[in-house]
Design a protein around this motif. Structure first.
Motif, PDB file in Angstrom:
ATOM      1  N   TYR A  42       0.833  -1.200   0.000  1.00  0.00           N
ATOM      2  CA  TYR A  42       0.000   0.000   0.000  1.00  0.00           C
ATOM      3  C   TYR A  42       0.871   1.254   0.000  1.00  0.00           C
ATOM      4  O   TYR A  42       0.641   2.185  -0.773  1.00  0.00           O
ATOM      5  CB  TYR A  42      -0.917  -0.017   1.227  1.00  0.00           C
ATOM      6  N   PHE A  43       1.912   1.261   0.838  1.00  0.00           N
ATOM      7  CA  PHE A  43       2.793   2.425   0.931  1.00  0.00           C
ATOM      8  C   PHE A  43       3.532   2.662  -0.383  1.00  0.00           C
ATOM      9  O   PHE A  43       3.588   3.776  -0.888  1.00  0.00           O
ATOM     10  CB  PHE A  43       3.786   2.226   2.079  1.00  0.00           C
ATOM     11  N   PHE A  44       4.111   1.615  -0.969  1.00  0.00           N
ATOM     12  CA  PHE A  44       4.881   1.783  -2.194  1.00  0.00           C
ATOM     13  C   PHE A  44       4.005   2.106  -3.395  1.00  0.00           C
ATOM     14  O   PHE A  44       4.405   2.868  -4.266  1.00  0.00           O
ATOM     15  CB  PHE A  44       5.734   0.540  -2.481  1.00  0.00           C
ATOM     16  N   LEU A  45       2.807   1.566  -3.456  1.00  0.00           N
ATOM     17  CA  LEU A  45       1.925   1.897  -4.572  1.00  0.00           C
ATOM     18  C   LEU A  45       1.484   3.349  -4.495  1.00  0.00           C
ATOM     19  O   LEU A  45       1.383   4.032  -5.516  1.00  0.00           O
ATOM     20  CB  LEU A  45       0.715   0.971  -4.598  1.00  0.00           C
ATOM     21  N   LEU A  46       1.211   3.849  -3.315  1.00  0.00           N
ATOM     22  CA  LEU A  46       0.829   5.257  -3.192  1.00  0.00           C
ATOM     23  C   LEU A  46       2.012   6.168  -3.449  1.00  0.00           C
ATOM     24  O   LEU A  46       1.879   7.227  -4.034  1.00  0.00           O
ATOM     25  CB  LEU A  46       0.248   5.532  -1.806  1.00  0.00           C
ATOM     26  N   LYS A  47       3.179   5.750  -3.023  1.00  0.00           N
ATOM     27  CA  LYS A  47       4.363   6.590  -3.223  1.00  0.00           C
ATOM     28  C   LYS A  47       4.708   6.692  -4.707  1.00  0.00           C
ATOM     29  O   LYS A  47       5.133   7.729  -5.180  1.00  0.00           O
ATOM     30  CB  LYS A  47       5.539   6.010  -2.447  1.00  0.00           C
ATOM     31  N   ASN A  48       4.504   5.628  -5.466  1.00  0.00           N
ATOM     32  CA  ASN A  48       4.804   5.639  -6.899  1.00  0.00           C
ATOM     33  C   ASN A  48       3.679   6.226  -7.725  1.00  0.00           C
ATOM     34  O   ASN A  48       3.771   6.296  -8.932  1.00  0.00           O
ATOM     35  CB  ASN A  48       5.119   4.225  -7.380  1.00  0.00           C
ATOM     36  N   GLY A  49       2.595   6.621  -7.116  1.00  0.00           N
ATOM     37  CA  GLY A  49       1.526   7.288  -7.849  1.00  0.00           C
ATOM     38  C   GLY A  49       0.429   6.350  -8.304  1.00  0.00           C
ATOM     39  O   GLY A  49      -0.554   6.798  -8.860  1.00  0.00           O
ATOM     40  N   VAL A  50       0.564   5.048  -8.128  1.00  0.00           N
ATOM     41  CA  VAL A  50      -0.496   4.138  -8.524  1.00  0.00           C
ATOM     42  C   VAL A  50      -1.609   4.261  -7.501  1.00  0.00           C
ATOM     43  O   VAL A  50      -1.389   4.146  -6.312  1.00  0.00           O
ATOM     44  CB  VAL A  50       0.027   2.682  -8.597  1.00  0.00           C
ATOM     45  N   GLY A  51      -2.777   4.513  -7.956  1.00  0.00           N
ATOM     46  CA  GLY A  51      -3.907   4.651  -7.050  1.00  0.00           C
ATOM     47  C   GLY A  51      -4.109   6.076  -6.568  1.00  0.00           C
ATOM     48  O   GLY A  51      -5.053   6.359  -5.871  1.00  0.00           O
ATOM     49  N   SER A  53      -4.986  10.101  -7.067  1.00  0.00           N
ATOM     50  CA  SER A  53      -5.974  10.765  -7.918  1.00  0.00           C
ATOM     51  C   SER A  53      -5.325  11.625  -9.001  1.00  0.00           C
ATOM     52  O   SER A  53      -5.964  11.973  -9.974  1.00  0.00           O
ATOM     53  CB  SER A  53      -6.901  11.615  -7.058  1.00  0.00           C
ATOM     54  N   LYS A  54      -4.068  11.992  -8.848  1.00  0.00           N
ATOM     55  CA  LYS A  54      -3.400  12.830  -9.848  1.00  0.00           C
ATOM     56  C   LYS A  54      -2.802  11.959 -10.946  1.00  0.00           C
ATOM     57  O   LYS A  54      -2.012  11.071 -10.672  1.00  0.00           O
ATOM     58  CB  LYS A  54      -2.264  13.621  -9.199  1.00  0.00           C
ATOM     59  N   PRO A  55      -3.149  12.214 -12.207  1.00  0.00           N
ATOM     60  CA  PRO A  55      -2.517  11.458 -13.284  1.00  0.00           C
ATOM     61  C   PRO A  55      -1.093  11.962 -13.500  1.00  0.00           C
ATOM     62  O   PRO A  55      -0.778  13.119 -13.232  1.00  0.00           O
ATOM     63  CB  PRO A  55      -3.396  11.754 -14.500  1.00  0.00           C
ATOM     64  N   ALA A  56      -0.246  11.077 -13.959  1.00  0.00           N
ATOM     65  CA  ALA A  56       1.140  11.456 -14.236  1.00  0.00           C
ATOM     66  C   ALA A  56       1.159  12.424 -15.420  1.00  0.00           C
ATOM     67  O   ALA A  56       0.427  12.246 -16.393  1.00  0.00           O
ATOM     68  CB  ALA A  56       1.965  10.224 -14.562  1.00  0.00           C
ATOM     69  N   PRO A  57       1.975  13.467 -15.350  1.00  0.00           N
ATOM     70  CA  PRO A  57       2.023  14.410 -16.475  1.00  0.00           C
ATOM     71  C   PRO A  57       2.618  13.724 -17.697  1.00  0.00           C
ATOM     72  O   PRO A  57       3.516  12.897 -17.573  1.00  0.00           O
ATOM     73  CB  PRO A  57       2.935  15.526 -15.965  1.00  0.00           C
ATOM     74  N   PRO A  58       2.114  14.063 -18.889  1.00  0.00           N
ATOM     75  CA  PRO A  58       2.656  13.436 -20.105  1.00  0.00           C
ATOM     76  C   PRO A  58       4.079  13.927 -20.341  1.00  0.00           C
ATOM     77  O   PRO A  58       4.456  15.026 -19.917  1.00  0.00           O
ATOM     78  CB  PRO A  58       1.711  13.928 -21.205  1.00  0.00           C
ATOM     79  N   PRO A  59       4.875  13.106 -21.018  1.00  0.00           N
ATOM     80  CA  PRO A  59       6.241  13.551 -21.302  1.00  0.00           C
ATOM     81  C   PRO A  59       6.212  14.762 -22.233  1.00  0.00           C
ATOM     82  O   PRO A  59       5.312  14.893 -23.060  1.00  0.00           O
ATOM     83  CB  PRO A  59       6.875  12.340 -21.981  1.00  0.00           C
TER      84      PRO A  59
END
Length: 166
Positions: A42-51, A53-59
């Motif tokens: 749970y900690f690592f998935l949230l830290k990496n952005g999975v799950g 609410s903010k989508p990763a910015p496009p390159p």
């Protein structure tokens, strides 16, 4: 004999409760390990952005390629025949592959541009709207395929680097 039977019963009872304690201890350790693993996931998935609410910015898009054409001078259509146009162009392209395709056919492209420019009147090029229309016309001429077997190239924008009407 009664005393030996009582001793045997007390020996057997602790053995069964020891097995039960061991089983409870193993189950507790397994539950603790599963809880730690779930918390870590749970900690690592949230830290990496999975799950999150903010989508990763496009390159960021690749930087554009600017391709400068040699300046051209052409006589314009006029009643007295004394007007000419000196023009410098740069093309904004999406990638270097497009630039290479244009370089292969540059004599034909320059000829198209010169013929189109020599058919203009000085009054048509004097206004800002006339210059914008000329840029769009040149873009269409440059994008036109030189061979029927080749796909058209894409020019993002035609930029004027030199523009003198006299």
């Amino acid at each position: 004999m009664a005393s030996t039977t009582a001793n045997q019963q007390t020996v057997d009872v602790p053995a069964k409760s020891g097995k039960l304690k061991r089983m409870v201890l193993i189950v507790l350790i397994a539950l603790f390990a599963a809880g730690v693993a779930a918390g870590g996931m749970y900690f690592f998935l949230l830290k990496n952005g999975v799950g999150s609410s903010k989508p990763a910015p496009p390159p960021p898009p690749p930087p554009p390629v600017f391709f400068a054409l040699e300046p051209m001078t052409v006589n314009l259509l006029s009643d007295d025949g004394q007007h000419y146009l000196r023009i410098g162009l740069s093309l904004k392209l999406a990638n270097e592959k497009t630039q290479e395709a244009l370089q292969l056919h540059m004599p034909e492209i320059r000829s198209r541009i010169l013929l189109a420019l020599s058919n203009k009147h000085p009054e048509d090029l004097a206004t800002l709207d006339g210059k914008h229309a000329l840029a769009e016309e040149l873009k269409t001429l440059i994008e036109k395929p030189t061979d029927a077997s080749e796909p058209p190239v894409h020019v993002e924008q035609v930029l004027f680097t030199d523009f003198v009407v006299q």
